[in-house]
Write a protein that holds these residues in place. Structure first.
Motif, PDB file in Angstrom:
ATOM      1  N   ASP A 104       3.137  -5.205   6.094  1.00  0.00           N
ATOM      2  CA  ASP A 104       1.930  -5.492   6.877  1.00  0.00           C
ATOM      3  C   ASP A 104       1.191  -4.257   7.369  1.00  0.00           C
ATOM      4  OD1 ASP A 104       2.268  -8.262   6.609  1.00  0.00           O
ATOM      5  OD2 ASP A 104       3.657  -8.321   8.294  1.00  0.00           O
ATOM      6  N   VAL A 105       1.212  -3.180   6.595  1.00  0.00           N
ATOM      7  CA  VAL A 105       0.283  -2.093   6.895  1.00  0.00           C
ATOM      8  C   VAL A 105      -1.115  -2.651   6.685  1.00  0.00           C
ATOM      9  CG1 VAL A 105      -0.543   0.193   6.181  1.00  0.00           C
ATOM     10  CG2 VAL A 105       1.910  -0.294   6.248  1.00  0.00           C
ATOM     11  N   GLU A 106      -2.031  -2.284   7.542  1.00  0.00           N
ATOM     12  CA  GLU A 106      -3.373  -2.868   7.562  1.00  0.00           C
ATOM     13  C   GLU A 106      -3.977  -3.000   6.166  1.00  0.00           C
ATOM     14  OE1 GLU A 106      -7.786  -1.906   9.460  1.00  0.00           O
ATOM     15  OE2 GLU A 106      -6.039  -0.759  10.110  1.00  0.00           O
ATOM     16  N   ALA A 107      -4.386  -4.213   5.823  1.00  0.00           N
ATOM     17  CA  ALA A 107      -4.880  -4.504   4.477  1.00  0.00           C
ATOM     18  C   ALA A 107      -6.117  -3.681   4.132  1.00  0.00           C
ATOM     19  CB  ALA A 107      -5.189  -5.993   4.340  1.00  0.00           C
ATOM     20  N   ASP A 108      -7.034  -3.533   5.099  1.00  0.00           N
ATOM     21  CA  ASP A 108      -8.252  -2.766   4.831  1.00  0.00           C
ATOM     22  C   ASP A 108      -7.920  -1.320   4.475  1.00  0.00           C
ATOM     23  OD1 ASP A 108      -9.805  -4.959   5.308  1.00  0.00           O
ATOM     24  OD2 ASP A 108     -10.449  -4.353   7.314  1.00  0.00           O
ATOM     25  N   MET A 109      -6.943  -0.747   5.164  1.00  0.00           N
ATOM     26  CA  MET A 109      -6.532   0.626   4.896  1.00  0.00           C
ATOM     27  C   MET A 109      -5.972   0.761   3.485  1.00  0.00           C
ATOM     28  SD  MET A 109      -3.668   2.905   6.931  1.00  0.00           S
ATOM     29  CE  MET A 109      -4.691   3.073   8.388  1.00  0.00           C
ATOM     30  N   MET A 110      -5.148  -0.200   3.088  1.00  0.00           N
ATOM     31  CA  MET A 110      -4.552  -0.149   1.756  1.00  0.00           C
ATOM     32  C   MET A 110      -5.596  -0.407   0.666  1.00  0.00           C
ATOM     33  SD  MET A 110      -1.689   0.768   2.721  1.00  0.00           S
ATOM     34  CE  MET A 110      -1.266   1.101   1.027  1.00  0.00           C
ATOM     35  N   ASP A 111      -6.548  -1.291   0.959  1.00  0.00           N
ATOM     36  CA  ASP A 111      -7.619  -1.552  -0.006  1.00  0.00           C
ATOM     37  C   ASP A 111      -8.458  -0.294  -0.230  1.00  0.00           C
ATOM     38  OD1 ASP A 111      -6.770  -4.151  -0.224  1.00  0.00           O
ATOM     39  OD2 ASP A 111      -8.352  -4.991   1.044  1.00  0.00           O
ATOM     40  N   GLU A 112      -8.761   0.401   0.860  1.00  0.00           N
ATOM     41  CA  GLU A 112      -9.553   1.633   0.752  1.00  0.00           C
ATOM     42  C   GLU A 112      -8.805   2.694  -0.041  1.00  0.00           C
ATOM     43  OE1 GLU A 112     -10.521   2.719   4.736  1.00  0.00           O
ATOM     44  OE2 GLU A 112     -11.754   0.922   5.080  1.00  0.00           O
ATOM     45  N   ALA A 113      -7.503   2.790   0.186  1.00  0.00           N
ATOM     46  CA  ALA A 113      -6.698   3.766  -0.554  1.00  0.00           C
ATOM     47  C   ALA A 113      -6.720   3.453  -2.046  1.00  0.00           C
ATOM     48  CB  ALA A 113      -5.256   3.764  -0.033  1.00  0.00           C
ATOM     49  N   GLN A 114      -6.648   2.160  -2.385  1.00  0.00           N
ATOM     50  CA  GLN A 114      -6.686   1.762  -3.794  1.00  0.00           C
ATOM     51  C   GLN A 114      -8.031   2.077  -4.430  1.00  0.00           C
ATOM     52  OE1 GLN A 114      -4.117   0.301  -5.859  1.00  0.00           O
ATOM     53  NE2 GLN A 114      -5.662   1.059  -7.288  1.00  0.00           N
ATOM     54  N   VAL A 115      -9.115   1.796  -3.701  1.00  0.00           N
ATOM     55  CA  VAL A 115     -10.445   2.073  -4.232  1.00  0.00           C
ATOM     56  C   VAL A 115     -10.639   3.578  -4.425  1.00  0.00           C
ATOM     57  CG1 VAL A 115     -12.920   1.945  -3.751  1.00  0.00           C
ATOM     58  CG2 VAL A 115     -11.466  -0.040  -3.307  1.00  0.00           C
ATOM     59  N   GLU A 116     -10.108   4.375  -3.502  1.00  0.00           N
ATOM     60  CA  GLU A 116     -10.181   5.826  -3.653  1.00  0.00           C
ATOM     61  C   GLU A 116      -9.428   6.280  -4.900  1.00  0.00           C
ATOM     62  OE1 GLU A 116     -10.744   7.166   1.019  1.00  0.00           O
ATOM     63  OE2 GLU A 116      -8.806   7.408   0.050  1.00  0.00           O
ATOM     64  N   HIS A 117      -8.266   5.704  -5.138  1.00  0.00           N
ATOM     65  CA  HIS A 117      -7.525   5.995  -6.370  1.00  0.00           C
ATOM     66  C   HIS A 117      -8.389   5.676  -7.587  1.00  0.00           C
ATOM     67  CE1 HIS A 117      -2.935   6.032  -5.286  1.00  0.00           C
ATOM     68  NE2 HIS A 117      -3.618   6.935  -4.627  1.00  0.00           N
ATOM     69  N   ASP A 118      -8.990   4.506  -7.566  1.00  0.00           N
ATOM     70  CA  ASP A 118      -9.755   4.057  -8.728  1.00  0.00           C
ATOM     71  C   ASP A 118     -10.959   4.951  -8.986  1.00  0.00           C
ATOM     72  OD1 ASP A 118      -7.940   2.046  -9.027  1.00  0.00           O
ATOM     73  OD2 ASP A 118      -9.200   0.466  -8.198  1.00  0.00           O
ATOM     74  N   GLY A 119     -11.590   5.420  -7.921  1.00  0.00           N
ATOM     75  CA  GLY A 119     -12.703   6.334  -8.085  1.00  0.00           C
ATOM     76  C   GLY A 119     -12.265   7.637  -8.732  1.00  0.00           C
ATOM     77  N   GLU A 140      -4.657   9.894   3.976  1.00  0.00           N
ATOM     78  CA  GLU A 140      -3.265   9.441   3.918  1.00  0.00           C
ATOM     79  C   GLU A 140      -2.392  10.157   4.935  1.00  0.00           C
ATOM     80  OE1 GLU A 140      -2.200   7.623  -0.428  1.00  0.00           O
ATOM     81  OE2 GLU A 140      -1.773   9.752  -0.124  1.00  0.00           O
ATOM     82  N   GLU A 141      -2.682  11.436   5.186  1.00  0.00           N
ATOM     83  CA  GLU A 141      -1.790  12.260   5.999  1.00  0.00           C
ATOM     84  C   GLU A 141      -2.197  12.384   7.471  1.00  0.00           C
ATOM     85  OE1 GLU A 141      -0.921  16.041   4.308  1.00  0.00           O
ATOM     86  OE2 GLU A 141      -0.245  15.229   2.388  1.00  0.00           O
ATOM     87  N   LYS A 142      -3.241  11.683   7.904  1.00  0.00           N
ATOM     88  CA  LYS A 142      -3.636  11.755   9.309  1.00  0.00           C
ATOM     89  C   LYS A 142      -2.425  11.487  10.206  1.00  0.00           C
ATOM     90  CE  LYS A 142      -8.570  10.645   9.219  1.00  0.00           C
ATOM     91  NZ  LYS A 142      -9.590   9.623   9.560  1.00  0.00           N
ATOM     92  N   ALA A 143      -2.281  12.327  11.234  1.00  0.00           N
ATOM     93  CA  ALA A 143      -1.055  12.322  12.035  1.00  0.00           C
ATOM     94  C   ALA A 143      -0.721  10.966  12.651  1.00  0.00           C
ATOM     95  CB  ALA A 143      -1.153  13.382  13.130  1.00  0.00           C
ATOM     96  N   ARG A 144      -1.689  10.275  13.190  1.00  0.00           N
ATOM     97  CA  ARG A 144      -1.396   9.020  13.892  1.00  0.00           C
ATOM     98  C   ARG A 144      -1.996   7.782  13.234  1.00  0.00           C
ATOM     99  NH1 ARG A 144      -2.314  12.771  17.852  1.00  0.00           N
ATOM    100  NH2 ARG A 144      -4.520  12.246  17.971  1.00  0.00           N
ATOM    101  N   THR A 145      -3.014   7.973  12.414  1.00  0.00           N
ATOM    102  CA  THR A 145      -3.724   6.807  11.885  1.00  0.00           C
ATOM    103  C   THR A 145      -3.769   6.749  10.359  1.00  0.00           C
ATOM    104  OG1 THR A 145      -5.846   7.996  12.023  1.00  0.00           O
ATOM    105  CG2 THR A 145      -5.176   6.680  13.943  1.00  0.00           C
ATOM    106  N   GLY A 146      -3.137   7.682   9.681  1.00  0.00           N
ATOM    107  CA  GLY A 146      -3.148   7.687   8.224  1.00  0.00           C
ATOM    108  C   GLY A 146      -2.189   6.673   7.633  1.00  0.00           C
ATOM    109  N   VAL A 147      -2.266   6.503   6.333  1.00  0.00           N
ATOM    110  CA  VAL A 147      -1.400   5.542   5.640  1.00  0.00           C
ATOM    111  C   VAL A 147       0.071   5.866   5.863  1.00  0.00           C
ATOM    112  CG1 VAL A 147      -0.684   4.680   3.377  1.00  0.00           C
ATOM    113  CG2 VAL A 147      -3.109   5.004   3.851  1.00  0.00           C
TER     114      VAL A 147
END
Length: 223
Positions: free
Chosen positions: A86-101, A137-144
């Protein structure tokens, strides 16, 4: 005959040594492995900035392979574990879209040569884009990575599967070559519709967005 007391002492020392070694190895987890990949690619990009011709082509090919392996590790193992906990879905979706780009540029560079039009610009944009993705991804408190640990993702348990899969993919890269990365968040039907409407492909639109994002990030850094 050896003194039992001395033998016991050596065993105790051995146990202490093993414990120390265990502490060092047990500190390795999925996040540490993925961060190590980030650092390696950053180093390769720095070398590519100074290289020319065939030397630059080799470095860019290595960068592309490293990024393909890294994205596969995250998408096959790490991201599903994050979504499962249950890591925030929006965060994971954004990470996937960044990968795809990034995959769009990777595919383009893998077919190009150093003399190709805009080759250096594409390498630069990919570098800036990866920097942005890594920062997120690596943000200290709010990253993936931070969110994964907060949600209780078994980052230590994932280390083994990540290392095993990486070894497998590296062998494949050396033997037969890696598969071309395929964007997962871009529907083929949408690509055809958008391409027909704009006289281009969705990938070209993504490339434009990537360039704009990289320029925006660069301006923010300069500012």
């Amino acid at each position: 005959m050896k003194s039992p007391r001395k033998s016991s002492g050596r065993k105790a020392a051995g146990r202490k040594s093993a414990k120390k070694t265990g502490r060092r190895t047990s500190g390795e987890d999925a996040v540490a492995l993925l961060k190590a990949d980030h650092r390696k690619v950053e180093g390769l990009f720095k070398k590519a900035e100074k290289a020319k011709g065939s030397a630059k082509e080799k470095l860019v090919a290595q960068i592309c392979n490293e990024l393909i392996i890294h994205t596969m590790l995250e998408e096959e193992i790490f991201y599903p574990a994050c979504r499962g906990d249950d890591v925030e879905a929006d965060m994971m979706d954004e990470a996937q879209v960044e990968h795809d780009g990034a995959k769009v540029l990777i595919n383009d560079l893998m077919e190009a040569e150093a003399q190709s039009p805009m080759y250096d610009a594409k390498v630069k944009v990919l570098s800036e884009y990866i920097k942005h993705h890594v920062k997120e991804e690596e943000k200290a408190r709010t990253g993936v990575f931070a969110e994964a640990k907060k949600k209780g993702v078994d980052v230590k348990g994932l280390a083994g599967p990540l290392k095993a899969r990486k070894t497998e993919l590296m062998r494949q890269a050396e033997a037969d070559g890696l598969p071309r990365p395929e964007p997962k968040s871009m529907a083929k039907s949408a690509s055809r519709r958008n391409g027909a409407a704009r006289g281009g492909t969705q990938e070209e639109g993504v490339g434009g967005r990537l360039r704009n994002m990289a320029l925006a990030a660069k301006r923010a850094t300069i500012g």
